[in-house]
Design a protein around this motif. Structure first.
Motif, PDB file in Angstrom:
ATOM      1  N   ARG A 168      25.857  20.910  20.649  1.00  0.00           N
ATOM      2  CA  ARG A 168      27.226  20.491  20.894  1.00  0.00           C
ATOM      3  C   ARG A 168      28.059  20.860  19.668  1.00  0.00           C
ATOM      4  NH1 ARG A 168      28.467  15.672  22.783  1.00  0.00           N
ATOM      5  NH2 ARG A 168      30.439  15.502  21.691  1.00  0.00           N
ATOM      6  N   SER A 169      29.375  20.903  19.834  1.00  0.00           N
ATOM      7  CA  SER A 169      30.261  21.218  18.709  1.00  0.00           C
ATOM      8  C   SER A 169      30.806  19.931  18.100  1.00  0.00           C
ATOM      9  CB  SER A 169      31.416  22.115  19.170  1.00  0.00           C
ATOM     10  OG  SER A 169      32.214  21.439  20.124  1.00  0.00           O
ATOM     11  N   GLN A 170      31.225  20.014  16.860  1.00  0.00           N
ATOM     12  CA  GLN A 170      31.866  18.876  16.213  1.00  0.00           C
ATOM     13  C   GLN A 170      33.327  18.798  16.646  1.00  0.00           C
ATOM     14  OE1 GLN A 170      33.078  19.365  12.023  1.00  0.00           O
ATOM     15  NE2 GLN A 170      31.927  21.289  12.032  1.00  0.00           N
ATOM     16  N   SER A 171      33.877  17.602  16.594  1.00  0.00           N
ATOM     17  CA  SER A 171      35.269  17.418  16.995  1.00  0.00           C
ATOM     18  C   SER A 171      36.227  17.477  15.812  1.00  0.00           C
ATOM     19  CB  SER A 171      35.433  16.065  17.690  1.00  0.00           C
ATOM     20  OG  SER A 171      35.217  14.999  16.762  1.00  0.00           O
ATOM     21  N   ASN A 172      35.686  17.322  14.603  1.00  0.00           N
ATOM     22  CA  ASN A 172      36.497  17.193  13.385  1.00  0.00           C
ATOM     23  C   ASN A 172      37.309  15.904  13.364  1.00  0.00           C
ATOM     24  OD1 ASN A 172      35.780  19.273  11.723  1.00  0.00           O
ATOM     25  ND2 ASN A 172      37.324  20.701  12.490  1.00  0.00           N
ATOM     26  N   ALA A 174      35.844  12.386  15.275  1.00  0.00           N
ATOM     27  CA  ALA A 174      34.759  11.404  15.264  1.00  0.00           C
ATOM     28  C   ALA A 174      33.485  11.996  14.674  1.00  0.00           C
ATOM     29  CB  ALA A 174      34.492  10.910  16.682  1.00  0.00           C
ATOM     30  N   THR A 175      33.270  13.298  14.854  1.00  0.00           N
ATOM     31  CA  THR A 175      32.018  13.908  14.431  1.00  0.00           C
ATOM     32  C   THR A 175      32.269  15.124  13.547  1.00  0.00           C
ATOM     33  OG1 THR A 175      31.957  15.262  16.444  1.00  0.00           O
ATOM     34  CG2 THR A 175      30.759  13.168  16.491  1.00  0.00           C
ATOM     35  N   VAL A 176      31.321  15.361  12.635  1.00  0.00           N
ATOM     36  CA  VAL A 176      31.320  16.576  11.805  1.00  0.00           C
ATOM     37  C   VAL A 176      29.988  17.287  12.044  1.00  0.00           C
ATOM     38  CG1 VAL A 176      32.903  15.713  10.066  1.00  0.00           C
ATOM     39  CG2 VAL A 176      30.463  15.242   9.835  1.00  0.00           C
ATOM     40  N   THR A 181      24.477  17.935  14.366  1.00  0.00           N
ATOM     41  CA  THR A 181      23.129  18.423  14.072  1.00  0.00           C
ATOM     42  C   THR A 181      22.121  17.299  14.239  1.00  0.00           C
ATOM     43  OG1 THR A 181      23.949  20.105  12.536  1.00  0.00           O
ATOM     44  CG2 THR A 181      21.656  19.424  12.288  1.00  0.00           C
ATOM     45  N   MET A 182      22.466  16.121  13.728  1.00  0.00           N
ATOM     46  CA  MET A 182      21.579  14.969  13.871  1.00  0.00           C
ATOM     47  C   MET A 182      21.416  14.591  15.346  1.00  0.00           C
ATOM     48  SD  MET A 182      19.701  12.955  12.112  1.00  0.00           S
ATOM     49  CE  MET A 182      20.370  13.366  10.513  1.00  0.00           C
ATOM     50  N   TRP A 183      22.513  14.653  16.091  1.00  0.00           N
ATOM     51  CA  TRP A 183      22.445  14.361  17.530  1.00  0.00           C
ATOM     52  C   TRP A 183      21.492  15.323  18.228  1.00  0.00           C
ATOM     53  CZ3 TRP A 183      23.600  17.769  21.444  1.00  0.00           C
ATOM     54  CH2 TRP A 183      23.589  17.249  22.742  1.00  0.00           C
ATOM     55  N   ALA A 184      21.603  16.626  17.919  1.00  0.00           N
ATOM     56  CA  ALA A 184      20.765  17.629  18.576  1.00  0.00           C
ATOM     57  C   ALA A 184      19.287  17.405  18.274  1.00  0.00           C
ATOM     58  CB  ALA A 184      21.194  19.032  18.144  1.00  0.00           C
ATOM     59  N   VAL A 185      18.969  17.132  17.010  1.00  0.00           N
ATOM     60  CA  VAL A 185      17.579  16.903  16.616  1.00  0.00           C
ATOM     61  C   VAL A 185      17.031  15.652  17.299  1.00  0.00           C
ATOM     62  CG1 VAL A 185      16.108  16.260  14.664  1.00  0.00           C
ATOM     63  CG2 VAL A 185      17.724  18.155  14.436  1.00  0.00           C
ATOM     64  N   CYS A 186      17.801  14.576  17.274  1.00  0.00           N
ATOM     65  CA  CYS A 186      17.334  13.320  17.876  1.00  0.00           C
ATOM     66  C   CYS A 186      17.254  13.423  19.397  1.00  0.00           C
ATOM     67  CB  CYS A 186      18.248  12.169  17.458  1.00  0.00           C
ATOM     68  SG  CYS A 186      18.152  11.765  15.702  1.00  0.00           S
ATOM     69  N   GLY A 220      32.135  12.872   5.042  1.00  0.00           N
ATOM     70  CA  GLY A 220      31.022  13.774   4.788  1.00  0.00           C
ATOM     71  C   GLY A 220      29.713  13.035   4.647  1.00  0.00           C
ATOM     72  N   LEU A 221      28.619  13.692   5.041  1.00  0.00           N
ATOM     73  CA  LEU A 221      27.281  13.143   4.898  1.00  0.00           C
ATOM     74  C   LEU A 221      26.463  14.073   4.014  1.00  0.00           C
ATOM     75  CD1 LEU A 221      26.529  12.173   8.617  1.00  0.00           C
ATOM     76  CD2 LEU A 221      27.508  10.731   6.845  1.00  0.00           C
ATOM     77  N   ASN A 222      25.371  13.560   3.474  1.00  0.00           N
ATOM     78  CA  ASN A 222      24.474  14.405   2.687  1.00  0.00           C
ATOM     79  C   ASN A 222      23.036  14.197   3.139  1.00  0.00           C
ATOM     80  OD1 ASN A 222      23.461  12.047   1.434  1.00  0.00           O
ATOM     81  ND2 ASN A 222      25.047  12.149  -0.147  1.00  0.00           N
ATOM     82  N   TYR A 223      22.104  14.884   2.473  1.00  0.00           N
ATOM     83  CA  TYR A 223      20.706  14.856   2.904  1.00  0.00           C
ATOM     84  C   TYR A 223      20.128  13.443   2.871  1.00  0.00           C
ATOM     85  CZ  TYR A 223      19.702  14.704  -2.100  1.00  0.00           C
ATOM     86  OH  TYR A 223      19.657  14.347  -3.420  1.00  0.00           O
TER      87      TYR A 223
END
Length: 520
Positions: A168-172, A174-176, A181-186, A220-223
């Motif tokens: 899926r794409s980010q909305s810029n 609600a989501t970045v 990426t986390m959604w896709a993996v989970c 922003g999020l980090n590792y």
């Protein structure tokens, strides 16, 4: 009583895509946009066409479509904005043949189904949950080894199945990139394995916590956030740093790889976990993607590569491109080792800062420990002659290529059970099926370039994934016709040897990434 809106009927619109001229394609995609009431934005059209144009011939537009992922975001964010946003989406289905509406809805042309994409009612980045079958867009299993799991859709009463990795794409808003990426993996893990519960997008956003302030609009999020989110999801993640970029990779102003050996070691770890079936979350300096597979080298390129390497050769050395899901691109982009190899995709492995691996529990043994064990094994005074003799018997004057991967004991035995049907007198397989195995095992296959072209190996070592450096002992070893099985007597562990197996080679394990051609 207030008047409630009537229930809506689902509308299906079939648009034929003329593949002969670009102008007619443009007109067809304008019709697709119109059928979605312009919910599909110009950005969305460009994103979809980047990967589908050479392949899609029919687009079925399904509207309205109630998407649980978008409802999650709408309930907690978009529905609270002053400017009203719709809560229902559209869904697009793609086919590689020209089909009529009656054929799509009633004739079940499943063999022509490419995949689907949900279109969300957003201003620009409108691509929601999307799954594309990679083999339908030129990424067949003969050259590409990819993670994927089965997703099901119904068009009317027709069931369509789509095996692929979610996107899926980010909305810029609600989501970045980190959220999607986390959604896709989970989502992949929850579809693939029953032990993980499906989480909707807003639930994953909340998993990042509020220690750095509010969670929406996005931050922003980090590792460290990814690792915490995966831990709350139910995984036991590890973080692997690319030390090839230097000891202070985020503070360093140097560009490119500073330590080639450290970079090669990083790629070995990355390769092992991909071969083991784990999607990886890869961090760049200002972006994040998921790595979901890799490409195979051409046979001529493999021979040339092998001639320049000193054996034994880790299989990671024979992979130049990994497959990534990047929300800024169409699914399944090829990411090369270095920036100098870049073509259509603008990122490379030598820019990856860290990877986060969503491991299960009981997978303690590290790839580096496995690698060290294998290298010592191949120099052991007992096993080195066995390997040499086997290669002579097979008339193979080639370097050894070894391939380490994690597998569940169950999936390993399932694969071997299928192999036993082709080789019912293979004593090694019969012994393996009788082994008491832990939940996860490290399987190390030893092969050569010519055997690999036939999807075969001559050697195999099974290691307990819960072991550590201090108690690392092989469970089972197979070298050509020779077999060694671990036996415990009191406090001592020894290997019992057998030398009467009628087979000196066997099929390589194919379960985590794609399927072996003989079982496809």
């Amino acid at each position: 009583m207030a008047n409630l809106p009537a229930y809506e009927n689902v509308q299906f619109s079939v648009i034929q895509i003329d593949t002969t001229t670009g102008e007619r394609k443009d007109e067809a995609w304008l019709q697709v946009q119109a059928a979605t009431s312009d919910m599909l934005t110009p950005w969305g059209v460009e994103q979809l066409r980047a990967g589908l144009d050479p392949h899609v011939k029919t687009v079925l537009v399904e509207t309205p479509y109630v998407c649980e992922d978008f409802r999650s975001l709408h309930q907690n964010f978009y529905g609270r904005k002053f400017r009203e946003r719709p809560s229902k989406c559209c869904r697009l289905h793609f086919f590689n043949e020209h089909l009529s509406e009656s054929e799509v809805v009633f004739a079940f042309p499943r063999e022509h189904y490419i995949g689907f994409s949900v279109v969300e009612p957003l201003m620009v980045r409108c691509i929601g949950r999307t799954v594309i079958r990679p083999e339908m867009i030129g990424l067949g299993p003969e050259h590409f080894h990819l993670l994927g799991t089965r997703f099901r859709n119904r068009v009317g009463g027709t069931l369509y199945e789509c095996n692929g990795f979610p996107y899926r794409s980010q909305s810029n808003e609600a989501t970045v990139c980190a959220h999607v990426t986390m959604w896709a993996v989970c989502r992949y893990l929850s579809h693939k394995f029953d032990r993980y519960r499906k989480h909707l997008p807003y639930e994953l956003i909340e998993m990042a916590g509020r220690r750095n302030g509010r969670i929406i609009p996005h931050r922003g999020l980090n590792y460290a956030d990814y690792a915490e989110m995966l831990d709350r999801f139910g995984c036991h993640p590890i973080i692997v740093t690319n030390h090839g970029l230097g000891s202070q990779i985020f503070a360093s102003k140097e560009d490119g790889i500073q330590d080639q050996q450290a970079f090669n070691d990083f790629l070995k770890i990355l390769y092992c976990y991909i071969e083991s079936g784990f999607p990886l979350i890869a961090s760049f300096s200002e972006h994040v993607v998921s790595i979901v597979g890799h490409a195979s080298l051409d046979q001529d390129v493999t021979r040339e590569r092998v001639s320049k390497l000193n054996g034994p050769i880790h299989a990671a050395e024979l992979v130049d491109e990994y497959v990534v899901m990047d929300d800024a691109y169409f699914p399944y982009q090829l990411m090369p080792r270095t920036k100098t190899q870049q073509q259509n995709y603008r990122r490379a492995l030598d820019e990856v800062r860290r990877i986060v691996v969503p491991l299960p529990d009981e997978a303690y043994l590290r790839p580096t420990d496995v690698d060290n064990y294998v290298l010592d094994f191949l120099e052991d005074k007992v096993f080195e002659p066995m390997v040499t003799e086997t290669l002579q018997d097979l008339e193979l004057n080639e370097p050894i290529v070894y391939r380490p991967l994690l597998a569940t004991g169950v999936s390993f035995k399932q694969f071997k059970q299928r192999e036993l049907a082709d080789k019912p007198t293979d004593l090694a397989i019969r012994m393996q099926l009788a082994l008491s195995l832990p939940r996860f095992v490290w399987c190390v296959e030893m092969s050569t370039p010519s055997l690999r072209t036939k999807d075969e190996a001559f050697g195999e070592i099974l290691l307990d994934a819960t072991a550590g450096e201090s108690d690392l002992e092989p469970i089972f070893i197979r070298i050509g016709s020779k077999i060694a099985r671990s036996t415990i007597t009191g406090e001592d562990t020894r290997l019992d040897y057998f030398d009467r197996n009628p087979y000196s080679s066997f099929a390589q394990y194919r379960h985590n990434l794609g399927a072996s051609p003989r079982h496809a």
